[in-house]
Design a protein around this motif. Structure first.
Motif, PDB file in Angstrom:
ATOM      1  N   LEU A 678      24.864   8.321  10.430  1.00 37.20           N
ATOM      2  CA  LEU A 678      24.272   9.667   9.903  1.00 37.20           C
ATOM      3  C   LEU A 678      23.185   9.934  10.403  1.00 37.20           C
ATOM      4  N   ALA A 679      22.220   8.867  10.242  1.00 31.33           N
ATOM      5  CA  ALA A 679      20.595   9.125  10.934  1.00 31.33           C
ATOM      6  C   ALA A 679      20.715   9.192  12.162  1.00 31.33           C
ATOM      7  N   LEU A 680      21.675   8.623  13.248  1.00 33.88           N
ATOM      8  CA  LEU A 680      21.904   8.679  14.447  1.00 33.88           C
ATOM      9  C   LEU A 680      22.370  10.173  14.866  1.00 33.88           C
ATOM     10  N   ARG A 681      23.341  10.578  14.019  1.00 38.31           N
ATOM     11  CA  ARG A 681      23.880  12.213  14.181  1.00 38.31           C
ATOM     12  C   ARG A 681      23.033  13.089  14.098  1.00 38.31           C
ATOM     13  N   ALA A 682      22.158  12.803  12.895  1.00 32.68           N
ATOM     14  CA  ALA A 682      21.122  13.780  12.795  1.00 32.68           C
ATOM     15  C   ALA A 682      19.926  14.005  13.737  1.00 32.68           C
ATOM     16  N   ARG A 683      19.844  12.555  14.116  1.00 32.77           N
ATOM     17  CA  ARG A 683      18.439  12.688  15.273  1.00 32.77           C
ATOM     18  C   ARG A 683      19.140  13.459  16.602  1.00 32.77           C
ATOM     19  N   LEU A 684      20.487  13.346  16.730  1.00 29.14           N
ATOM     20  CA  LEU A 684      21.102  14.040  18.040  1.00 29.14           C
ATOM     21  C   LEU A 684      21.558  15.412  17.550  1.00 29.14           C
ATOM     22  N   ARG A 685      21.333  15.906  16.481  1.00 25.77           N
ATOM     23  CA  ARG A 685      21.633  17.200  15.794  1.00 25.77           C
ATOM     24  C   ARG A 685      22.860  17.584  16.171  1.00 25.77           C
ATOM     25  N   HIS A 758      10.322  20.298  13.480  1.00 24.96           N
ATOM     26  CA  HIS A 758      11.331  20.551  13.826  1.00 24.96           C
ATOM     27  C   HIS A 758      12.308  20.739  12.368  1.00 24.96           C
ATOM     28  N   LEU A 759      12.646  21.961  11.731  1.00 27.02           N
ATOM     29  CA  LEU A 759      13.010  22.256  10.539  1.00 27.02           C
ATOM     30  C   LEU A 759      14.656  22.701  10.487  1.00 27.02           C
ATOM     31  N   LEU A 760      15.200  22.209   9.795  1.00 35.01           N
ATOM     32  CA  LEU A 760      16.642  22.140   9.694  1.00 35.01           C
ATOM     33  C   LEU A 760      17.437  21.702  11.055  1.00 35.01           C
ATOM     34  N   PRO A 761      16.958  20.513  11.672  1.00 30.69           N
ATOM     35  CA  PRO A 761      17.593  20.248  12.929  1.00 30.69           C
ATOM     36  C   PRO A 761      19.147  20.030  12.846  1.00 30.69           C
ATOM     37  N   ALA A 762      19.459  19.420  11.802  1.00 34.00           N
ATOM     38  CA  ALA A 762      21.120  19.060  11.645  1.00 34.00           C
ATOM     39  C   ALA A 762      21.685  19.399  10.195  1.00 34.00           C
ATOM     40  N   LEU A 763      21.220  20.618   9.749  1.00 30.92           N
ATOM     41  CA  LEU A 763      21.774  20.805   8.279  1.00 30.92           C
ATOM     42  C   LEU A 763      23.177  21.227   8.260  1.00 30.92           C
ATOM     43  N   GLU A 799       1.008  20.803   5.102  1.00 35.74           N
ATOM     44  CA  GLU A 799      -0.328  20.394   5.058  1.00 35.74           C
ATOM     45  C   GLU A 799      -0.563  19.071   5.552  1.00 35.74           C
ATOM     46  N   ALA A 800      -1.836  18.847   5.817  1.00 32.62           N
ATOM     47  CA  ALA A 800      -2.073  17.434   6.638  1.00 32.62           C
ATOM     48  C   ALA A 800      -3.145  16.821   5.979  1.00 32.62           C
ATOM     49  N   ASP A 801      -3.209  15.362   6.333  1.00 29.90           N
ATOM     50  CA  ASP A 801      -4.321  14.455   5.900  1.00 29.90           C
ATOM     51  C   ASP A 801      -5.521  14.519   6.675  1.00 29.90           C
ATOM     52  N   ARG A 802      -5.347  15.254   7.870  1.00 30.92           N
ATOM     53  CA  ARG A 802      -6.553  15.442   8.728  1.00 30.92           C
ATOM     54  C   ARG A 802      -6.154  16.511   9.779  1.00 30.92           C
ATOM     55  N   PRO A 803      -7.100  17.056  10.625  1.00 31.04           N
ATOM     56  CA  PRO A 803      -7.096  18.386  11.400  1.00 31.04           C
ATOM     57  C   PRO A 803      -6.092  17.938  12.371  1.00 31.04           C
ATOM     58  N   VAL A 804      -5.377  19.000  12.613  1.00 32.48           N
ATOM     59  CA  VAL A 804      -4.186  18.841  13.512  1.00 32.48           C
ATOM     60  C   VAL A 804      -3.523  19.999  14.144  1.00 32.48           C
ATOM     61  N   VAL A 805      -2.979  20.182  15.071  1.00 32.17           N
ATOM     62  CA  VAL A 805      -2.027  21.351  15.490  1.00 32.17           C
ATOM     63  C   VAL A 805      -0.675  21.086  15.846  1.00 32.17           C
ATOM     64  N   VAL A 806       0.358  21.738  15.259  1.00 30.99           N
ATOM     65  CA  VAL A 806       1.781  21.398  15.316  1.00 30.99           C
ATOM     66  C   VAL A 806       2.332  22.576  15.903  1.00 30.99           C
ATOM     67  N   ASP A 807       3.381  22.339  16.357  1.00 27.66           N
ATOM     68  CA  ASP A 807       4.583  23.489  16.881  1.00 27.66           C
ATOM     69  C   ASP A 807       5.627  23.199  15.913  1.00 27.66           C
ATOM     70  N   VAL A 808       5.880  24.604  15.365  1.00 31.48           N
ATOM     71  CA  VAL A 808       7.035  24.519  14.368  1.00 31.48           C
ATOM     72  C   VAL A 808       8.134  25.204  14.718  1.00 31.48           C
ATOM     73  N   ARG A 809       9.336  24.769  14.871  1.00 28.67           N
ATOM     74  CA  ARG A 809      10.488  25.490  15.338  1.00 28.67           C
ATOM     75  C   ARG A 809      11.686  25.305  14.365  1.00 28.67           C
ATOM     76  N   GLU A 810      12.800  25.781  14.452  1.00 31.38           N
ATOM     77  CA  GLU A 810      13.873  26.043  13.578  1.00 31.38           C
ATOM     78  C   GLU A 810      15.156  25.830  14.305  1.00 31.38           C
ATOM     79  N   ARG A 811      16.036  24.793  13.750  1.00 32.46           N
ATOM     80  CA  ARG A 811      17.443  24.681  14.047  1.00 32.46           C
ATOM     81  C   ARG A 811      17.788  24.718  15.519  1.00 32.46           C
ATOM     82  N   GLY A 812      16.954  23.964  16.288  1.00 27.34           N
ATOM     83  CA  GLY A 812      17.371  23.839  17.573  1.00 27.34           C
ATOM     84  C   GLY A 812      16.830  24.892  18.789  1.00 27.34           C
TER      85      GLY A 812
END
Length: 833
Positions: A678-685, A758-763, A799-812
């Motif tokens: 299950l974890a492998l399939r999720a990582r592979l989307r 990456h949000l909902l990569p393998a929903l 939210e974050a524990d420290r200053p950081v910049v992130v890229d947010v994407r959705e479902r591939g």
């Protein structure tokens, strides 16, 4: 018509988030017929399986420090004979035999390195409660409240009297509490007996001791016992498989029974308790409370036994005295403590929980009736078992967590470190339970110390090694006495795999102090693999001898073999470890330039994964037939998961090969293997693959014949405990990690070094609408909220524990939104346009 009895503490932690979501209740409508039907409760050290009987109740109790055996004296002792050049000479001879094309002779040579076996996790006592007046089953219901950590049983007796029983194990009070009461309107005056039994001989049989002055209607008994000095694994035949005497864990159990009668009928309350032949008899009882504490001489921090029996007994009684001094507050303190951890993460799949017992729901789900709430329960069940089974100061979770009833449990209920122990802790960090990760890290410090001697003795290398099995005494050698299969025994990379948990802890928490404290685990594992690598004829570096954990290939004559050269899993684990050493050494304060140069040089010469002619990701160095095409292990996919190097963006060709590999493994396997897949399939989307594996994991292995679908296979028991079969807890915990991976991933960094969320990569399509709150992500990030509808993100807050910049994407999707995060500020990272 009977009424429900509600204790005053039941609702102490209801929050706004609880109101709309279905409750996190595992429910069965009959007492446990088998041990796996019972519900587990625990506080990290004391565990109990609650069977839910009415006239006859059984609480099967464990203490996580109760193991057979004792600390080891001296280095590992191979069975031999070794020859004048010792154990390293055996390895060199096996290497030559492999070069000459004789792997079976190499396996026979390596069998000389095998030593003994690990010791076994032990049951402690059973608490047996007999109360004839409570007999009956009308309206019976038994629930495990995952949010509050309480098993509640309600029923009506044959006299139509409503009864309620609650069982919990409190971390703040270090005690088990059973509370049983009849409805206040019913006549009182019943009799109950409470006694202790054990599969081990008593050192001191249950004996009455003075009850606390504050509780005149109380009786206390104390029992002492010794664990076996040696237990052979359940698969090994031999004389005297269970031996007592010699060095062993000393344990004590203190039990208090408090009885309340009917003050309205008798101003003196009416209840009486006394001890008869070591059992507690309570008469005139309307409410009964049982409090139990345990103690042993096993010091988890040092892995030593102090041997002072009197001190152990005094410790158990002192703990009981503290608990009983404020017995009325135990339940509320427990619920507040437990819920504070469980409540950090919520998952809602917008699903109604059917008003049916769990076994019926599992059977219906297996036959195609949609029940997404089952996945919610299974997800939170993994977090519950972590909270109940792994707390700071305890031992790490073993194959059965902290719950075991057998003196010779399956696979000794040990630490199997070629996947299972690691899987136990996959959901801990993402599930915002970092403190529950500490038992594993603390044990690794001791394991690495023990493994240094094994590295020198067996291989003549620096650093430390461990093989596929261990225990609290930090066994690190190859198991067996010349008879275990090389497929599992001849594998010295357990330390290299486990070291990843130190890396993961830092990646999630950013705790530099913890990284420095545990860095010797990582550094020592790296030194060992650097020395184990050999130059191959093509100029690359590799491992010889090598295995792919527990798997075999076929020789040209059709015989199975396990030992080879440079298996894919060996190289994947080594590459992963060395890359993390290079990345994290500065943060750990390790500025050894020689180590850095050796790591860089090895990484340049290590081959990466290859695609076989049939399109699968190759498991072996050459293209050989599989002895078992559907094998439960898939260690050659290590850099997919738990590693982070292969996914559809970073390695599309290897992703396709990994998916082909999983397809070839087939749809069925053991429970824990299904969770890994299950974890492998999720990582592979692989969205459809994730959905199929959720269904496969929730397959009820103990379904009635009328609703079953053939021979037993992996899945869950009717209590939702994972079935290998038999029971192993790793699948429950791996399932939680796999679901989290389907909902959000944050392992990738872009070419500019920016972390990607990456949000909902393998929903799965079966979960079109839902919400999750509180997941922790790599990089010190927290997914405060993620809500989706019709499979599309509606709202995401980070939210974050420290200053950081992130890229947010959705479902591939290729589009990314860059978000700047600062501590203490929640940022809406995605919302409807």
């Amino acid at each position: 018509m009977h009424r429900t009895i509600l204790p005053p503490w039941l609702g102490v932690v209801v929050t706004d988030d609880d109101v709309d979501a279905p409750p996190l209740l595992l429910r069965l409508d009959e007492p446990a017929r088998t041990w796996t039907d019972a519900f587990p409760v625990g506080n990290g050290r004391i565990g109990a399986m609650v069977h839910g009987g009415t006239a006859h109740e059984r609480l099967q109790v464990n203490d996580d420090t109760c193991w057979s055996g004792a600390p080891h004296d001296g280095p590992v002792e191979p069975v031999g004979p070794l020859g004048p050049d010792g154990a390293p000479g055996v390895v060199r001879r096996a290497r030559r035999l492999l070069a000459d094309g004789d792997p079976l002779a190499a396996e026979a040579e390596l069998a000389r390195l095998q030593s003994g076996w690990v010791q076994a996790y032990q049951p402690l006592v059973d608490v047996l409660l007999d109360q004839p007046d409570a007999a009956g089953g009308a309206g019976y219901r038994r629930t495990l409240d995952l949010a509050r950590g309480v098993v509640t049983t309600t029923w009506a007796s044959t006299a139509d009297v409503p009864w309620r029983q609650d069982v919990l194990v409190s971390h703040p009070d270090g005690a088990l509490l059973l509370e049983r009461a009849a409805d206040a309107a019913a006549p009182g005056g019943g009799e109950a007996w409470v006694r202790l039994t054990s599969p081990h001989p008593w050192a001191g049989a249950p004996t009455p001791v003075a009850a606390p002055d504050a509780h005149p209607r109380a009786a206390v008994v104390l029992a002492t016992l010794d664990m076996p000095s040696h237990v052979l694994p359940d698969w090994v035949d031999g004389p005297d498989p269970v031996r007592y005497g010699g060095r062993a864990v000393h344990a004590a159990v203190a039990l208090a029974v408090l009885a309340d009668g009917d003050p309205d009928r008798d101003p003196d309350d009416g209840a009486r308790v006394d001890v008869v032949d070591g059992a507690v008899r309570a008469r005139g009882v309307r409410r009964l409370r049982v409090v139990l504490t345990t103690a042993t001489d096993h010091d988890v921090a040092t892995g030593t036994l102090h041997g002072d029996r009197a001190r152990v007994a005094a410790d158990a009684l002192a703990g009981l005295g503290r608990a009983v001094a404020d017995v009325d507050g135990i339940a509320a303190r427990h619920v507040a403590d437990h819920a504070a951890l469980m409540g950090r993460v919520t998952l809602d799949l917008d699903a109604v929980a059917p008003d049916l017992p769990l076994d019926t729901r599992l059977a219906r789900h297996a036959h195609g009736t949609a029940d997404p709430h089952l996945a919610v329960l299974a997800f939170q069940h993994g977090r519950y078992l972590t909270v109940a089974g792994s707390r700071p100061g305890t031992l790490p979770l073993n194959l059965q967590g902290i719950w075991n009833a057998s003196v010779r449990p399956p696979w000794s209920s040990n630490y199997t470190i070629n996947i299972n122990t690691e899987m136990n802790y996959w959901p801990t960090l993402v599930g915002d339970l970092a403190e529950c990760h500490e038992p594993l890290l603390g044990w690794l410090d001791r394991l690495s110390d023990a493994g240094r001697g094994t590295a020198r003795t067996l291989y003549g290398v620096r650093g430390w090694v461990a093989h596929h099995n261990s225990d609290p005494w930090c066994f690190t050698g190859p198991t067996g006495r010349g008879h275990d299969s090389a497929s599992w025994s001849s594998w010295p990379l357990g330390g290299a795999w486990l070291a990843r948990h130190v890396v993961d802890h830092h990646d999630w928490t950013g705790d530099d102090a913890a990284l420095r404290r545990h860095w010797p685990v990582v550094r020592g594992a790296a030194l060992a693999v650097l020395d184990l690598l050999v130059e191959l004829p093509d100029g690359t570096l590799g491992t010889s001898p090598a295995t792919s954990p527990e798997n075999h290939y076929l020789l040209p004559d059709g015989r199975p073999a396990a030992v080879s050269v440079s298996t894919t899993s060996d190289l994947a684990i080594i590459r992963d470890l060395l890359e993390h050493v290079r990345r994290l050494a500065p943060a750990a304060g390790d500025h050894d330039e020689d180590l850095r140069a050796a790591v860089d040089g090895a990484l340049e010469r290590l081959p990466t994964e290859r695609v076989a002619p049939d399109g699968r990701l190759a498991e072996w160095r050459t293209d050989v037939p599989d002895a078992e095409p559907g094998h439960r292990h898939q260690s050659h996919l290590y850099r997919v998961f738990p590693g982070t190097s292969i996914d559809p963006d970073s390695a599309p060709a290897l992703t396709a090969a990994a998916l082909r590999t999983l397809d070839a493994r087939g749809p069925d396997s053991t429970g824990w293997s299904l969770a890994w897949r299950l974890a492998l399939r999720a990582r592979l989307r692989d969205v459809d693959g994730v959905a199929d594996l959720v269904t496969a994991f929730l397959h009820p292995v103990d379904a009635e014949p009328s609703v079953g679908d053939g021979p037993l296979r992996g899945g869950v028991y009717r209590s939702l405990l994972c079935a290998h079969p038999p029971f192993q807890i790793d699948g429950n915990l791996g399932f939680t990690a796999g679901v989290a991976e389907a909902l959000v991933q944050a392992h990738r960094r872009g070419p500019d070094g920016v972390r990607e969320v990456h949000l909902l990569p393998a929903l799965p399509a079966a979960w079109p609408t839902g919400r999750v709150r509180g997941l922790r992500l790599r990089g010190g990030l927290r997914l405060t909220e993620l809500a989706w509808r019709d499979g599309r993100v509606e709202r995401a807050v980070l939210e974050a524990d420290r200053p950081v910049v992130v890229d947010v994407r959705e479902r591939g999707a290729a589009e990314r939104r860059q978000v700047t995060l600062r501590p203490g500020r929640r940022v809406v990272a995605a919302a409807p346009a």
